[in-house]
Design an enzyme around this catalytic site. Sequence first.
Site, PDB file in Angstrom:
ATOM      1  N   GLN A  13       0.840  -1.207   0.000  1.00  0.00           N
ATOM      2  CA  GLN A  13       0.000   0.000   0.000  1.00  0.00           C
ATOM      3  C   GLN A  13       0.872   1.254   0.000  1.00  0.00           C
ATOM      4  O   GLN A  13       1.534   1.548   1.009  1.00  0.00           O
ATOM      5  CB  GLN A  13      -0.874  -0.030   1.261  1.00  0.00           C
ATOM      6  CG  GLN A  13      -1.764   1.172   1.457  1.00  0.00           C
ATOM      7  CD  GLN A  13      -2.285   1.254   2.888  1.00  0.00           C
ATOM      8  OE1 GLN A  13      -1.691   0.685   3.808  1.00  0.00           O
ATOM      9  NE2 GLN A  13      -3.369   1.962   3.088  1.00  0.00           N
TER      10      GLN A  13
ATOM     11  N   SER B 191       0.966   6.469   2.683  1.00  0.00           N
ATOM     12  CA  SER B 191       1.641   7.449   3.545  1.00  0.00           C
ATOM     13  C   SER B 191       2.876   8.035   2.875  1.00  0.00           C
ATOM     14  O   SER B 191       3.588   7.345   2.140  1.00  0.00           O
ATOM     15  CB  SER B 191       2.095   6.788   4.846  1.00  0.00           C
ATOM     16  OG  SER B 191       1.025   6.173   5.493  1.00  0.00           O
TER      17      SER B 191
ATOM     18  N   SER C 252       4.602  -1.340   4.179  1.00  0.00           N
ATOM     19  CA  SER C 252       4.770  -2.720   4.656  1.00  0.00           C
ATOM     20  C   SER C 252       4.856  -3.672   3.468  1.00  0.00           C
ATOM     21  O   SER C 252       4.053  -3.592   2.540  1.00  0.00           O
ATOM     22  CB  SER C 252       3.580  -3.146   5.516  1.00  0.00           C
ATOM     23  OG  SER C 252       3.386  -2.239   6.564  1.00  0.00           O
TER      24      SER C 252
ATOM     25  N   GLU D  85      -9.242  -1.445   5.588  1.00  0.00           N
ATOM     26  CA  GLU D  85      -7.983  -1.638   6.327  1.00  0.00           C
ATOM     27  C   GLU D  85      -8.255  -1.754   7.825  1.00  0.00           C
ATOM     28  O   GLU D  85      -7.693  -2.594   8.516  1.00  0.00           O
ATOM     29  CB  GLU D  85      -7.037  -0.457   6.064  1.00  0.00           C
ATOM     30  CG  GLU D  85      -5.756  -0.546   6.877  1.00  0.00           C
ATOM     31  CD  GLU D  85      -4.716   0.503   6.493  1.00  0.00           C
ATOM     32  OE1 GLU D  85      -5.106   1.560   5.964  1.00  0.00           O
ATOM     33  OE2 GLU D  85      -3.529   0.257   6.728  1.00  0.00           O
TER      34      GLU D  85
ATOM     35  N   GLU E  86      -5.695   8.422  17.890  1.00  0.00           N
ATOM     36  CA  GLU E  86      -6.248   9.787  18.036  1.00  0.00           C
ATOM     37  C   GLU E  86      -7.165  10.105  16.853  1.00  0.00           C
ATOM     38  O   GLU E  86      -8.263  10.647  17.026  1.00  0.00           O
ATOM     39  CB  GLU E  86      -5.117  10.835  18.099  1.00  0.00           C
ATOM     40  CG  GLU E  86      -4.272  10.788  19.362  1.00  0.00           C
ATOM     41  CD  GLU E  86      -3.261   9.650  19.383  1.00  0.00           C
ATOM     42  OE1 GLU E  86      -2.948   9.078  18.312  1.00  0.00           O
ATOM     43  OE2 GLU E  86      -2.776   9.308  20.484  1.00  0.00           O
TER      44      GLU E  86
HETATM   45  C1  LIG Z   1       3.685  -0.969  11.565  1.00  0.00           C
HETATM   46  C2  LIG Z   1       3.211   0.059  10.579  1.00  0.00           C
HETATM   47  C3  LIG Z   1       2.915  -0.299   9.282  1.00  0.00           C
HETATM   48  C4  LIG Z   1       2.490   0.655   8.356  1.00  0.00           C
HETATM   49  N1  LIG Z   1       2.246   0.251   7.071  1.00  0.00           N
HETATM   50  C5  LIG Z   1       1.873   1.160   6.136  1.00  0.00           C
HETATM   51  C6  LIG Z   1       1.691   0.793   4.766  1.00  0.00           C
HETATM   52  O1  LIG Z   1       1.856  -0.367   4.395  1.00  0.00           O
HETATM   53  N2  LIG Z   1       1.364   1.740   3.866  1.00  0.00           N
HETATM   54  C7  LIG Z   1       1.156   3.034   4.228  1.00  0.00           C
HETATM   55  O2  LIG Z   1       0.824   3.830   3.348  1.00  0.00           O
HETATM   56  N3  LIG Z   1       1.349   3.443   5.516  1.00  0.00           N
HETATM   57  C8  LIG Z   1       1.689   2.529   6.480  1.00  0.00           C
HETATM   58  N4  LIG Z   1       1.886   2.925   7.789  1.00  0.00           N
HETATM   59  C9  LIG Z   1       1.811   4.356   8.116  1.00  0.00           C
HETATM   60  C10 LIG Z   1       0.632   4.770   8.969  1.00  0.00           C
HETATM   61  O3  LIG Z   1      -0.566   4.717   8.227  1.00  0.00           O
HETATM   62  C11 LIG Z   1       0.933   6.200   9.470  1.00  0.00           C
HETATM   63  O4  LIG Z   1       2.063   6.103  10.308  1.00  0.00           O
HETATM   64  C12 LIG Z   1      -0.213   6.781  10.237  1.00  0.00           C
HETATM   65  O5  LIG Z   1      -1.292   7.076   9.386  1.00  0.00           O
HETATM   66  C13 LIG Z   1       0.187   8.081  10.979  1.00  0.00           C
HETATM   67  O6  LIG Z   1       0.816   8.979  10.146  1.00  0.00           O
HETATM   68  P1  LIG Z   1       2.230   9.661  10.541  1.00  0.00           P
HETATM   69  O7  LIG Z   1       3.152   8.548  10.938  1.00  0.00           O
HETATM   70  O8  LIG Z   1       2.620  10.544   9.412  1.00  0.00           O
HETATM   71  O9  LIG Z   1       1.944  10.501  11.863  1.00  0.00           O
HETATM   72  P2  LIG Z   1       1.347  11.977  11.934  1.00  0.00           P
HETATM   73  O10 LIG Z   1       0.139  12.073  11.066  1.00  0.00           O
HETATM   74  O11 LIG Z   1       2.445  12.952  11.712  1.00  0.00           O
HETATM   75  O12 LIG Z   1       0.878  12.025  13.446  1.00  0.00           O
HETATM   76  C14 LIG Z   1       1.787  12.255  14.537  1.00  0.00           C
HETATM   77  C15 LIG Z   1       0.994  12.274  15.833  1.00  0.00           C
HETATM   78  O13 LIG Z   1       0.027  13.361  15.816  1.00  0.00           O
HETATM   79  C16 LIG Z   1      -1.285  12.868  16.068  1.00  0.00           C
HETATM   80  N5  LIG Z   1      -2.258  13.631  15.258  1.00  0.00           N
HETATM   81  C17 LIG Z   1      -2.141  13.973  13.946  1.00  0.00           C
HETATM   82  N6  LIG Z   1      -3.235  14.663  13.538  1.00  0.00           N
HETATM   83  C18 LIG Z   1      -4.064  14.735  14.616  1.00  0.00           C
HETATM   84  C19 LIG Z   1      -5.364  15.331  14.830  1.00  0.00           C
HETATM   85  N7  LIG Z   1      -6.029  15.953  13.850  1.00  0.00           N
HETATM   86  N8  LIG Z   1      -5.920  15.215  16.070  1.00  0.00           N
HETATM   87  C20 LIG Z   1      -5.259  14.557  17.079  1.00  0.00           C
HETATM   88  N9  LIG Z   1      -4.027  14.013  16.937  1.00  0.00           N
HETATM   89  C21 LIG Z   1      -3.441  14.080  15.719  1.00  0.00           C
HETATM   90  C22 LIG Z   1      -1.233  11.412  15.633  1.00  0.00           C
HETATM   91  O14 LIG Z   1      -2.235  10.643  16.280  1.00  0.00           O
HETATM   92  C23 LIG Z   1       0.166  10.997  16.044  1.00  0.00           C
HETATM   93  O15 LIG Z   1       0.192  10.662  17.419  1.00  0.00           O
HETATM   94  C24 LIG Z   1       2.331   2.000   8.752  1.00  0.00           C
HETATM   95  C25 LIG Z   1       2.627   2.372  10.074  1.00  0.00           C
HETATM   96  C26 LIG Z   1       3.071   1.411  10.980  1.00  0.00           C
HETATM   97  C27 LIG Z   1       3.365   1.839  12.390  1.00  0.00           C
END
Ligand SMILES: Cc1cc2nc3c(=O)[nH]c(=O)nc-3n(C[C@H](O)[C@H](O)[C@H](O)COP(=O)(O)OP(=O)(O)OC[C@H]3O[C@@H](n4cnc5c(N)ncnc54)[C@H](O)[C@@H]3O)c2cc1C
Length: 387
Positions: A108, A111, A143, A226, A357
Amino acid sequence: MNEAQIKERVRAFLDAHDPGGDRAAFLRARFDAGLAWVWFPERLGGLGAARELQQVVEHELAGTPQINSGLQGIGLGMAAPTILAFGTQEQRRRFLRPLWTGEEIWCQLFSEPGAGSDLATLGTRAVRDGDEWVVDGQKVWTSGAHHSRWAILVTRTDPDVPKHRGMTYFICDMHAPGVEVRPLRQITGEAEFNEVFLTGVRLSDDLRLGEVGDGWRVAQTTLMNERVAIGGAPVRRGGGMVGAVLEAWHEHPELRTHELHQRLLSLWVEAEVTRLSGARLREQLAAGEPGPEGSGMKLSFARLNQALSGFDVEFRRDLGYDDWSFRRSEDVDFYGRGPGYRYLRAKGNSIEGGTSEILRNIISERVLGLPSEPRVDKDVPWKDLPR
Ligand SMILES: Cc1cc2nc3c(=O)[nH]c(=O)nc-3n(C[C@H](O)[C@H](O)[C@H](O)COP(=O)(O)OP(=O)(O)OC[C@H]3O[C@@H](n4cnc5c(N)ncnc54)[C@H](O)[C@@H]3O)c2cc1C
């Protein structure tokens, strides 16, 4: 179709196909017999039957060659329902069979370094060039990209309109020139996910899923599936993370206390409620009624996995190095390996597939009808957003 008819069908299938023969040929034949996912349409691996009848098939085919639901998780849980909902008949015929048999693995590409929770800000560009699209950008946390033949990909095709509108969804050929996969190592020691760089990647227009500019709607289907795929995957009663904890409880009577017993019982009840909610949600999805409730499911799953794996570590008190079982492997395993591994891996459960969140926001706005967060950028063209 009822249970007796399904059983009859499985028997006829087993009479005609030897499970001890070639594994891939057996799985392909199972797909063609409509016994892959019975709730899918006929000729696409299913029989148009009720989803709960899948359990009957699984029971009857126990001991025969099986698909790898871990490695194939993104294909089965996310790509397949999206292709079914938005794909053309050619796309469904081309992609669903090897996706199900595991001959083609999927990942996928959603992100990006600057777009996670707020996925709609993503900036990977796709520019049309005749019958092709040229894609440039970077994805992250992908992933299984290192195993994958295909990816589901969301791109920006129109920077001049607000962020939710100018996106287009594609199937990306992971073997195309310009796709570069680099591993990222995580707290458990393994590299289950990757950074993926897309440089001048050419995708033919027949790899587009849905209309140009309609990528957000297509992506919503993937994301709703998902949450159910991660949080609501079928587990047997007392299975999954609670099963791993119960095993330790039975093996170590000398470590039990009254207080831990009470806590374990409440966690067991929660696990059972979560399991049953998962079964209900899967039915809802199969009936074509995906909804925001899947967010509640995934939220409970993450909370519960963290509580249970934390309980396990606390219960065993003095874990040795081997129990943490760091392995530089490329595969994920939520419930296998040591208790320390499970504790660390469960941390990711409240991030992957939407953070807890964000899921709380979705539940408050779309299930409970509470006032929404201020969204000052929803009418601003994507190109004018600060990034
Ligand atoms: C094990 C694992 C596998 C993954 N696999 C995939 C994959 O295969 N493909 C893919 O595309 N992605 C994948 N991801 C990514 C995952 O979808 C993102 O990490 C997730 O959506 C959060 O985005 P970010 O890491 O950019 O954090 P951010 O969006 O930067 O968030 C940082 C922090 O701020 C908080 N936050 C952000 N906005 C708000 C709001 N409006 N209100 C309250 N709190 C908020 C969040 O909850 C978090 O604690 C994976 C992640 C993990 C951990």
